[in-house]
Write an enzyme that holds these catalytic residues in place. Sequence first.
Site, mmCIF file in Angstrom:
data_model
loop_
_atom_site.group_PDB
_atom_site.id
_atom_site.type_symbol
_atom_site.label_atom_id
_atom_site.label_comp_id
_atom_site.label_asym_id
_atom_site.label_seq_id
_atom_site.Cartn_x
_atom_site.Cartn_y
_atom_site.Cartn_z
ATOM 1 N N ASP A 17 0.866 -1.169 0.000
ATOM 2 C CA ASP A 17 0.000 0.000 0.000
ATOM 3 C C ASP A 17 0.914 1.233 0.000
ATOM 4 O O ASP A 17 2.127 1.121 0.157
ATOM 5 C CB ASP A 17 -0.880 -0.039 1.251
ATOM 6 C CG ASP A 17 -1.736 1.202 1.404
ATOM 7 O OD1 ASP A 17 -2.459 1.537 0.461
ATOM 8 O OD2 ASP A 17 -1.663 1.828 2.475
ATOM 9 N N LYS A 58 -11.714 5.355 -3.213
ATOM 10 C CA LYS A 58 -12.239 6.593 -2.642
ATOM 11 C C LYS A 58 -13.747 6.746 -2.856
ATOM 12 O O LYS A 58 -14.455 7.230 -1.963
ATOM 13 C CB LYS A 58 -11.479 7.799 -3.191
ATOM 14 C CG LYS A 58 -9.986 7.765 -2.891
ATOM 15 C CD LYS A 58 -9.675 7.387 -1.454
ATOM 16 C CE LYS A 58 -8.200 7.237 -1.186
ATOM 17 N NZ LYS A 58 -7.906 6.569 0.087
#
Length: 275
Positions: A17, A58
């Site tokens: 990540d 998102k």
Amino acid sequence: MQPNESRFKQLQAVIFDWSGTLVDFGSLAPTQIFVDAFASFDIPLSLEQARGPMGLSKKAHIRQLLAQPEIGAQWQIRFGRAWEEADVSALYERFMPMQIEKVGDYCAPIEGAADVLALLHGAGVKVGGCTGYPREVLDVLLPLAAAQGLEADHVVAGDELAAGGRPGPWMALANVLALRIGRVSACIKVDDTVPGIEEGRNAGMWSVGLSVSGNEVGLSASAWQALDASRQTGLRAAAEKRLYGAGAHFVIDTVADLPGVLAEIDRRLAIGERP
């Protein structure tokens, strides 16, 4: 270490990540921008609320926030109706330019990250990446990170796979395909969020959680260091519990602690263990 010398005989790839893992200690950038985006619609959001779904793409993150009863009720009061999918898109369109503008302010490498990537590159282990950030944000972040010694062989953005994002396995497996990895079981996923750990497990990889540097504690490096030892212990333990609960095989404080885990996983692979 010479480029052709490998201290890892079994490992083939490590997939990271970004925010809270390699850069942006505390995963502060996306959290604050969610607060700012909702505030622009006159919906107050706490940092703790904003962190809740972290690790998702998102747009999915925004959808999860609106689905929370308290936030949904605020939307009903403010606009006289329940939120709709069009509102998710409107918030996302407000979020995106804010995130693009601010991501450069939160791109400082987490201590030890550049050394770990150099170790992997030198050992011939592929370095992948995936993130909840959309590609437009990555296009700003990645060159800034590369200038500070953080370069991956391939990175997948949270908005570029039709199958979706975390906690599904698709971004991690897209790295496997792009990097031409022969055994998924010889891959490690490193992440600071629950959906990111679940992503690695769902992909059939070893999953390593980061308890201190990322979303689960949610503090800057200076704020973390300013805490007394007992408070640090409590926050670390709570983060470890959540990450292990999501299926992490190992949980460490930050990416700087990763080399020892890499060696242990390589050893376990050599004796036939699989994730």
